[in-house]
Structure formats: structure tokens, C-alpha cells
Motif scaffolding. Structure first.
Motif, PDB file in Angstrom:
ATOM      1  N   ASP A   1      15.681  13.437  20.207  1.00  0.00           N
ATOM      2  CA  ASP A   1      14.666  12.633  20.900  1.00  0.00           C
ATOM      3  C   ASP A   1      14.068  11.565  19.977  1.00  0.00           C
ATOM      4  OD1 ASP A   1      13.566  14.471  19.232  1.00  0.00           O
ATOM      5  OD2 ASP A   1      11.870  14.993  20.525  1.00  0.00           O
ATOM      6  N   PHE A   2      14.867  11.135  18.996  1.00  0.00           N
ATOM      7  CA  PHE A   2      14.376  10.175  17.999  1.00  0.00           C
ATOM      8  C   PHE A   2      14.547   8.751  18.521  1.00  0.00           C
ATOM      9  CE2 PHE A   2      14.843   7.591  14.127  1.00  0.00           C
ATOM     10  CZ  PHE A   2      13.754   8.022  13.389  1.00  0.00           C
ATOM     11  N   ASN A   3      13.460   7.958  18.486  1.00  0.00           N
ATOM     12  CA  ASN A   3      13.508   6.567  18.950  1.00  0.00           C
ATOM     13  C   ASN A   3      12.874   5.655  17.896  1.00  0.00           C
ATOM     14  OD1 ASN A   3      14.526   6.802  21.814  1.00  0.00           O
ATOM     15  ND2 ASN A   3      12.804   8.230  21.853  1.00  0.00           N
ATOM     16  N   LEU A   4      13.528   4.517  17.647  1.00  0.00           N
ATOM     17  CA  LEU A   4      13.022   3.603  16.621  1.00  0.00           C
ATOM     18  C   LEU A   4      13.649   2.229  16.815  1.00  0.00           C
ATOM     19  CD1 LEU A   4      11.568   3.239  13.775  1.00  0.00           C
ATOM     20  CD2 LEU A   4      13.749   3.846  12.752  1.00  0.00           C
ATOM     21  N   SER A   5      12.892   1.168  16.557  1.00  0.00           N
ATOM     22  CA  SER A   5      13.467  -0.187  16.521  1.00  0.00           C
ATOM     23  C   SER A   5      12.729  -0.987  15.461  1.00  0.00           C
ATOM     24  CB  SER A   5      13.367  -0.860  17.888  1.00  0.00           C
ATOM     25  OG  SER A   5      12.014  -0.986  18.249  1.00  0.00           O
ATOM     26  N   TYR A   6      13.476  -1.789  14.702  1.00  0.00           N
ATOM     27  CA  TYR A   6      12.855  -2.629  13.663  1.00  0.00           C
ATOM     28  C   TYR A   6      13.819  -3.738  13.273  1.00  0.00           C
ATOM     29  CZ  TYR A   6      15.828  -0.217  10.245  1.00  0.00           C
ATOM     30  OH  TYR A   6      16.896   0.280   9.553  1.00  0.00           O
ATOM     31  N   VAL A   7      13.266  -4.829  12.715  1.00  0.00           N
ATOM     32  CA  VAL A   7      14.083  -5.940  12.214  1.00  0.00           C
ATOM     33  C   VAL A   7      14.422  -5.613  10.765  1.00  0.00           C
ATOM     34  CG1 VAL A   7      14.160  -8.418  11.741  1.00  0.00           C
ATOM     35  CG2 VAL A   7      12.892  -7.561  13.724  1.00  0.00           C
ATOM     36  N   SER A   8      15.729  -5.615  10.447  1.00  0.00           N
ATOM     37  CA  SER A   8      16.145  -5.216   9.094  1.00  0.00           C
ATOM     38  C   SER A   8      16.274  -6.432   8.178  1.00  0.00           C
ATOM     39  CB  SER A   8      17.473  -4.469   9.161  1.00  0.00           C
ATOM     40  OG  SER A   8      18.533  -5.392   9.303  1.00  0.00           O
ATOM     41  N   LYS A   9      16.598  -6.168   6.922  1.00  0.00           N
ATOM     42  CA  LYS A   9      16.752  -7.231   5.912  1.00  0.00           C
ATOM     43  C   LYS A   9      17.964  -8.117   6.188  1.00  0.00           C
ATOM     44  CE  LYS A   9      14.627  -5.091   1.872  1.00  0.00           C
ATOM     45  NZ  LYS A   9      14.869  -4.625   0.506  1.00  0.00           N
ATOM     46  N   LEU A  10      18.868  -7.627   7.047  1.00  0.00           N
ATOM     47  CA  LEU A  10      20.112  -8.358   7.281  1.00  0.00           C
ATOM     48  C   LEU A  10      19.917  -9.578   8.179  1.00  0.00           C
ATOM     49  CD1 LEU A  10      22.316  -5.214   7.840  1.00  0.00           C
ATOM     50  CD2 LEU A  10      22.637  -6.847   5.986  1.00  0.00           C
ATOM     51  N   CYS A  11      18.823  -9.618   8.920  1.00  0.00           N
ATOM     52  CA  CYS A  11      18.592 -10.688   9.890  1.00  0.00           C
ATOM     53  C   CYS A  11      18.382 -12.025   9.171  1.00  0.00           C
ATOM     54  CB  CYS A  11      17.378 -10.362  10.759  1.00  0.00           C
ATOM     55  SG  CYS A  11      17.144 -11.593  12.062  1.00  0.00           S
TER      56      CYS A  11
END
Length: 849
Positions: A540-550
Motif C-alpha cells: 500500500d506504498f504510494n509516493l511521487s516526487y521530481v528526481s534529480k534526473l529531470c
């Protein structure tokens, strides 16, 4: 019933000569120690009345043997008085504050009555001394006062004449008791003439034991050496006085006696040479025994060598859990854990004693305290006589709780609780993810292992100090135990878009993480790396983020072609590749926050192992070609360098013509230097886009910096394009020889090259001038590092000593040792940084409790 007593007060006072004689058990008269038979000489410095250090002998004062007698003081009667060097400044104040004729305090009669009234109310010594002006006449006898000076360490001069120690003692002895009280001295406990020694207290033999060398000779302690010197000079002085020797010889011997007494108290006294051994080593006398890192307080009392500990080199082992520590068999066989024998474990303990292979029982302690060594011959007998109340000391084995520490211990995670895993080899083994809290690396670091010796210590260690409970740092609330470097590279190659594995590889990867159930393939008959990595995440793990690769100026979210937007839904990675931001903080912090440290530990253990397997299979390396930019790129870099030099020359011309606009609060020269530094640092930054474009996003050196596993774009720029301006103390090179740093430049040259601008790259190679400038910058950072380490270490020591009594009590207040409240609530808000989320909200999950 326990009778508690509170110490109301402690008073420090001086010993009078009579008190010294009363304390003393023997008068020392012989400047020697042992006779030819090896027995202590009566009246010598190791007289049996002072205690014993030889087995078999009994103390003549208390009758005790070496273990029961703590020693007794002796005394030496000095033929002439000598000044106690530590009280020289006090003596000077008292001599200056009293009349040289009548020895009354030098204060007007009117003032003295006021002081006497005030004395009943409070201590007025400081006000009193401040009020004693340099009076030329005594207000009582009107005798003219001469200037008294202290010639360090112990010589007093009255005008042009040197005062004899006997004169100093007589002057101090003549000060009335009432006047002493005004000067802050309590005559009942401390008469000032007692600071001039007529009798020297000799410490017990147990304080200065002699040692027997391999040759059979006795080597005496430094204090005994010094006391022998004092005794010999004392006897020579007495002989010369009795023989009616000239005053000059007597004064020389007296001065020598003073020197020996001074160096006996402190062998680092300024102004006199230290007393030395024949070998040239300075003697360690009383003061040196107490002060400093090697002194009695810091070396023997604040911190000590302990039993049940081991120390050896550390080496990496990614296959053990973060909670484990690999212990060499040799150490496990030496360290022991005590097991108390009870009705419940009696049979098990008997089996333990009879065992003749590792883990063995080393000792059995009987209920009467007798310790029996377990050998192959004695095991049977020990097992049959084993009873409730015995203690069995067994060797360290897998699963035992131990404390692991690396020095310097600068924060609380420098010592943590691990579980033993006995492994072959001779080094301690540590999971790579646990290096940051210890600040450990594997270039020869050594670490310490301590084995708690009772249940309470073990439980305390497990509850408060377990590695998995230190994942989040209490300093900043971010993950401290995390995947780094190779782990990050491996995680990126595992989760990027193109990563896919056949069934055999997928089985290997999942089995590394202890998963033995294959999911359904998501890319035909192949498995994407994201699918395999997702198996490690809670469902039930949920996560979103902008990474260093962008790299996009505006985030395209799931559409990002750089794998720069990570989305995890219900434990599955939908988009994006895991890089350092995700692996080091986002994922681990959220797991700790939303689940618990057990889940986080499992994730770190399994994810790091999987990542290392992937990078081992994938391969990841850099070579010189990774830092080679094509001809077009080199031409563009050369153009940037030329433009920068022209800009610097233009600024220098403006400066010389005085047309350079001045910056606020800066001189014209300071403005020039700041503008040049700005122009040259901008030059290096301008190379960034050229290097990135020339080398390409898939170049390993650039990729490494982008995913955050190691290094930065700056490293790539310096390797392939240019080093840039070298700085010393944050400025261009300014210290030189008559207006120039090196003789290769004209005097007064303010151009870029003459002041430390390095246009070459490491790949191209530096010319001698550039190399010299670069080494100037390197030397500065090296020296700064060394100085900063020592300074911060000493600052931490002072803070610890100042704050060691502050404790958070059960009501949330912070109090000192006297129970006084320092803070009404810990930290001002009562929040633990480990439990605070990024938004500043306190955690509410199961881990908050």
C-alpha cells in the motif's frame, strides 16, 4: 535501612607544618630506596611505614598487605624554607597588600571599619584588594613602601634587593588574623606562611610504585627520583650550614633546593629548565600527572581501558544486515558473555560446559566468587559440580548483543547496538549502508566492540541503540542510514525505462531479497527492473516526487523522457527511475515514517543487495575517454577562456584609469578583485553546458553526477575543460614577492594568469606555473581541515563538559544537576527532530510512540 547523607559543603585549606607531621607515618631521612638484599630501607623513600608494593611484605603502620593497605604519607624536614611554586602569585598579592614594616593591611583606618561591617554581610575580599592603591606610606606606622616584584617562578625582589625565603615567611607570619580576613583568607584554616614550606609531604609508595625490569633491576617512579634529589640537596645544605660554609655556597644550594621543590610540583614551570632523566626525557611530576589528555582525570577517571572489548580493522560486507556486525572467530573465542545458572537452565548450562567445540565455556564462577578455567580435563568435573548460583562465561556467538563504536565519537550514532555474526577472517565486517553514522570508510579504519555483561545493559542497548532505530538522524530528521554510491548506480540501472531481465536473472535478483515467488512478467516473457524493485515495497506504498534526473524547465510529470518523475502507486513503480534523492531519502524516510524501522531495515538490506548485484552484472566504469571532449568542444572552451582573459584585462585597464565603478563599501582595488573573481567563476560555469553537451547524457562521468551516486559536474569540467581560478582565503593569489607571486610575471601584473587562473584541464595537464597555483589552493584546504578538526574537537569537549548535567526529566523539563529548570519543555517545542516530517507536522503513526 539506608542512611542517606548529603554533603553540606567542601572546604579547601592549607596544611600547617604541624598537620603534615601529624599525617605523616614516617620521617624520611635517607635519600635511598632499597638495600642490597632488595628490602626497603628504614627511613628511606620506600619505608615500610609508607605502605608496601612488594608481595609478601606487610605495612608497618596498619599491618595490611599490598591489596588491603592503600599507603600512608611521610615527611621530609627541610633545612631551609622554600616557596610553594603554585602559591607564588598569592604570596605576591599578600605582600603588596600589607605594610613592609608593621605588616598591617594597607587601607586607611576609616575605610577599615567600613570593611569590617561589610565583612559580616558578605565577602569583601575583591573590593578590599581593589581599594588598595599604591600607597607610598603605611597608614599605621607611616613607613615608606618599596615596590615588590615577583621574578617568576619563585623569586621576590624588594626594590633592588632579593628577598630571602625566610624573610618572605616572616613577613607573612606577621600579618594579623583580623587583616587576613579582610583579604579573603581564613586564618583558622589557612595561614599565609604555610604557603612557604618547611616540611614537605611525601606521598605513599603506592602512588609512586617502582617497577622491576626484565634485567631484574628496579626502575623508580619519576616522583621518587625527584624526592631523592630533594633529599640529597637538603642533606648537602644541612652539612654546609653545620660546617660553616660561606653564605654564597649556602644560597646556591638553597636555590637548588627551591628548584627541585618547584619541579617536583610542576616540571613545566615557565622560566626554569625542566628536570630530566639521564636519557633526556623530562620527568612527569605532580602537575603533569593530573592535567591534560594523558593525566589522571582524563586518562584514568573520565575514560578508562575496559575488559570485554575488542578492536580491529573494519572491512565491508554487503551480505550482512545493517543490524549485524561480522566478528572474527579469534575475537569471538576471547570475549565472553556471563550466563547465570538457574533451576530452569541448569541442564542446558551443563551441556554448554561439556561442549568441546566452539562456542565453548571459558570460565565457571562458583557462588563463593572463585573462578575456575574450563579446560578439556576440568570440563567433566565442572559440569558435575555446577549448581544454581554459578555463572558460566561462554564465548561470543551468533545473535549476541554488542556495542560497536568508531572514534572520534562526535554524535550519539557513533556507538550503536549490533548483533554478532561470527565470520572467518581477522576484521570486523560492516554493512556499507551503516558507514555514514560512524563516518567510517575502509581505508584502514579501526573500530571497537564492547560486550554488555548483564541483561539490563543488553536490553537498554537493544531498546535505545539498535541500528535500525537510528535510520533517521536526530540532527536534521533526514535518513542517515541509506544506499549510497554503488547502491544508487545499481538502483538506477535496475529501475530505468530500458532495464529488463529474463526469468533466470529475475529469479536470482528476487532470491537475493529473500523473495521466492515470481510475479507475472510485464514485458512479454521478460521482467522490467521496476517490477522486480517494486516487490521490495509494501503493497500500500504510494509516493511521487521530481528526481534529480529531470532536465526539463517545466515538469512534464509522467510524460518525462528523462525518467525524472517518480510515481509509485500501491507498491508498484509506475514511472521514473530511482536515483540518490529517492534511494537516500524519499523512499527510506517515508517507509520509516509510515511503517516502522523493521520494514525499513528489510528494505535497505534487500534493496542494497539487489542494486549491487545489478551494477556487478551491468558494469560501470570511467576512463580517460569519459572525460575527452571533441575538437569542437575544445574550441568553444578556448574561446570562453580568451573572452574571460580579455574581460579581466579590460577591468584592469579601467582600474588603472580609475574609471572602474566602485562597489558599495569597497575600495577600488577590492572592487577590481571582486569583479575579476565573479567574471572568472562565471567562465567556469559557462563551460558546464559545453561539457554536458559534448560528453552526452549517457557518458558515465556525467551520469554519475546526474543520478547523485558520486562526484559532480564540476569534476567533469575540471577534468575535461578547465580548472578555473585558484583561491587562497577566498581571494586571488595576493601574497607574493615585491608585487608578484612568481618571478615568471612582471611586477604589478593584475591579469588572470599572474594571479592564479588555471586555463588547463587535468586531462590536458597543468604547466609548472599553473601546478604551483593549484598546489597553493590545495595546501590551504589541507591545513584548514587539520586546524578545523582540532578546533571543533576541543569545542565539543568544552560543550560536553558544560552541558553534561542537563537532563530531560519525565515531566518534559530540562534540568541541571541541582534540579534547576533550564527549559520548561525540551527544545522549546518538545518535538524530536527524528519524528518531524518535511512539512513540520509531528508524526502520528505507530513509530511516534
Amino acid at each position: 535501612m539506608v542512611v542517606e547523607k548529603a554533603v553540606e559543603k567542601i572546604k579547601f585549606s592549607l596544611f600547617s607544618p604541624d598537620m603534615v607531621r601529624k599525617i605523616s607515618a614516617a620521617k624520611i631521612t635517607v635519600p635511598d630506596t632499597y638495600n642490597e638484599d632488595g628490602y626497603p630501607i628504614d627511613g628511606g623513600l620506600v619505608d615500610q611505614r609508607l605502605g608496601v608494593i612488594d608481595p609478601g611484605l606487610r605495612c608497618k603502620t596498619c599491618g595490611g598487605k599490598i591489596r588491603s593497605c592503600s599507603g600512608h604519607f611521610g615527611h621530609i624536614e627541610l633545612v631551609r624554607p622554600v616557596i610553594h611554586p603554585e602559591f607564588a602569585k598569592v604570596i605576591l598579592i599578600l605582600l603588596k597588600a600589607t605594610c613592609q614594616s608593621c605588616h598591617r593591611v594597607l587601607v586607611a583606618k576609616k575605610q577599615i571599619d567600613d570593611f569590617k561591617i561589610a565583612l559580616n554581610e558578605e565577602d569583601v575580599a575583591e573590593q578590599m584588594l581593589a581599594s588598595i592603591k599604591k600607597l607610598s606610606k603605611c597608614p599605621y606606622c607611616e613607613a615608606k613602601q618599596q615596590d615588590i616584584k615577583l621574578e617568576k617562578p619563585t623569586t621576590f625582589n624588594l626594590g633592588d634587593r632579593m628577598l630571602l625565603t625566610t624573610e618572605v615567611r616572616e613577613a607573612l607570619a606577621a600579618i594579623p588574623n583580623d587583616d587576613l580576613k579582610l583579604l579573603g583568607v581564613n586564618p583558622e584554616y589557612s595561614r599565609p606562611e604555610w604557603t612557604v614550606l618547611t616540611v614537605l609531604l611525601v606521598p605513599p609508595v603506592t602512588v609512586r610504585p617502582s617497577i622491576t625490569l626484565e634485567t631484574g633491576e628496579r626502575s623508580e617512579d619519576d616522583l621518587t627520583h625527584k624526592l631523592v634529589d630533594i633529599m640529597r640537596i637538603n642533606q648537602r645544605l644541612e652539612a654546609n650550614i653545620n660546617a660553616g660554609a660561606p653564605q654564597l655556597i649556602i644560597e646556591d644550594l638553597w636555590e637548588l633546593l627551591q628548584y627541585h621543590v618547584t619541579t617536583y610540583f610542576n616540571n613545566e614551570t615557565a622560566g626554569i629548565p625542566p628536570a630530566r632523566h639521564r636519557s633526556g626525557r623530562p620527568l612527569k611530576t605532580l602537575s603533569q600527572r593530573l592535567k591534560g589528555k594523558e593525566g589522571r582525570f582524563r586518562y584514568n577517571l573520565s575514560g578508562k581501558r575496559v575488559n570485554f572489548s575488542a578492536r580491529t580493522v573494519i572491512s565491508p560486507d554487503p551480505n550482512i544486515s545493517i543490524n549485524d556486525v561480522g566478528v572474527p572467530l579469534q575475537i569471538a573465542q576471547e570475549l565472553t558473555v556471563p550466563v547465570k545458572v538457574t533451576d530452569w537452565n541448569l541442564e542446558e548450562c551443563k551441556k554448554m560446559v561439556l561442549r568441546n567445540e566452539y562456542p565453548l565455556v571459558n570460565y565457571v564462577i562458583r557462588p563463593d566468587g572463585k573462578r575456575k578455567k574450563a579446560t578439556d580435563k576440568s570440563r567433566e568435573e565442572l559440569a558435575t559440580t555446577l549448581e544454581v548460583g554459578c555463572i558460566v562465561e561462554r564465548q561470543l556467538q551468533n545473535g549476541d548483543t554488542v556495542l560497536f563504536n568508531r572514534q572520534p565519537s562526535l554524535h550519539r550514532m557513533s556507538i550503536m547496538c549490533h548483533n554478532v555474526k561470527v565470520l572467518p577472517g581477522k576484521s570486523f565486517r560492516l554493512n556499507l549502508a551503516v558507514c555514514p553514522p560512524y563516518n567510517a570508510d575502509f581505508d584502514g579504519d579501526e573500530m571497537n566492540l564492547h560486550v554488555p555483561q548483564n541483561e539490563e545493559a543488553r536490553v537498554e542497548a537493544e531498546v535505545l541503540m539498535r541500528v535500525q532505530d537510528q535510520i533517521i538522524s536526530p540532527r536534521h530528521g533526514r535518513a542517515l542510514i541509506k544506499g549510497q554510491e554503488d547502491h544508487v548506480s545499481g538502483a538506477y540501472f535496475l529501475t530505468r525505462k530500458s532495464a529488463e531481465f529474463d526469468k533466470a536473472e529475475a529469479c536470482k535478483l528476487l532470491s537475493i531479497a529473500g523473495i521466492y515467488q515470481l510475479p507475472k512478467p510485464d514485458r512479454g516473457d521478460k521482467y522490467s527492473g521496476r517490477l522486480l524493485f517494486s516487490q521490495l515495497l509494501p503493497k500500500d506504498f504510494n509516493l511521487s516526487y521530481v528526481s534529480k534526473l529531470c532536465l526539463e524547465p517545466v515538469c512534464k510529470k509522467e510524460e518525462c523522457k528523462d525518467d525524472g518523475y517518480v510515481v509509485i502507486k500501491n507498491g508498484k513503480i509506475v514511472s521514473g527511475a530511482i536515483e540518490s534523492k529517492g534511494f537516500e531519502s524519499e523512499l527510506i524516510e517515508k517507509i520509516v515514517r509510515d511503517y516502522d524501522s523493521d520494514v525499513a531495515r528489510e528494505f535497505i538490506d534487500h534493496a542494497t543487495r539487489m542494486a549491487l548485484y545489478v551494477i556487478s552484472k551491468q558494469g560501470f566504469s570511467v576512463d580517460l575517454t569519459s572525460y575527452t571532449i571533441p575538437e569542437e568542444g575544445i574550441r568553444q572552451v578556448d574561446e570562453i577562456i580568451e573572452n574571460a582573459k580579455r574581460e579581466v584585462d579590460s577591468l584592469v585597464v579601467q582600474f588603472k584609469n580609475k574609471t572602474l565603478p566602485r562597489l558599495p563599501g569597497r575600495t577600488l582595488r577590492e572592487t577590481l578583485e571582486e569583479r575579476i573573481m565573479m567574471a572568472l567563476s562565471k567562465t567556469r560555469n559557462n563551460c558546464e553546458s559545453i561539457v554536458q553537451t559534448s560528453l552526452g547524457a549517457e557518458n558515465t562521468s556525467i551520469l554519475m553526477a546526474r543520478i547523485g551516486s558520486r562526484g559532480s559536474i564540476l569534476n567533469a569540467i575540471q577534468m575535461s575543460a578547465m580548472l578555473g581560478q585558484q583561491a587562497v582565503r577566498g581571494k586571488r593569489m595576493s601574497r607574493g614577492y615585491r608585487g608578484r607571486v612568481l618571478i615568471h610575471f612582471k611586477r604589478g601584473d593584475l591579469g588572470a594568469d599572474a594571479k592564479g587562473f588555471v586555463a588547463s584541464s587535468f586531462k590536458k595537464g597543468l604547466n609548472p606555473k599553473e601546478f604551483f597555483f593549484h598546489s597553493m589552493g590545495g595546501r590551504e584546504s589541507l591545513v584548514n581541515t587539520a586546524i578545523r578538526t582540532a578546533r571543533s574537537g576541543y569545542m565539543q569537549r568544552r560543550l560536553i563538559n558544560a552541558l553534561q548535567d542537563l537532563i530531560v526529566h519525565s515531566d518534559g523539563t530540562v534540568r541541571d544537576s541541582g534540579g534547576r529548570i533550564v527549559e520548561f519543555i525540551y527544545g522549546g517545542d518538545g518535538n524530536d527532530p527524528k519524528k518531524i516530517t518535511k512539512g513540520g507536522e509531528a508524526m502520528t503513526g505507530p513509530e511516534r510512540e
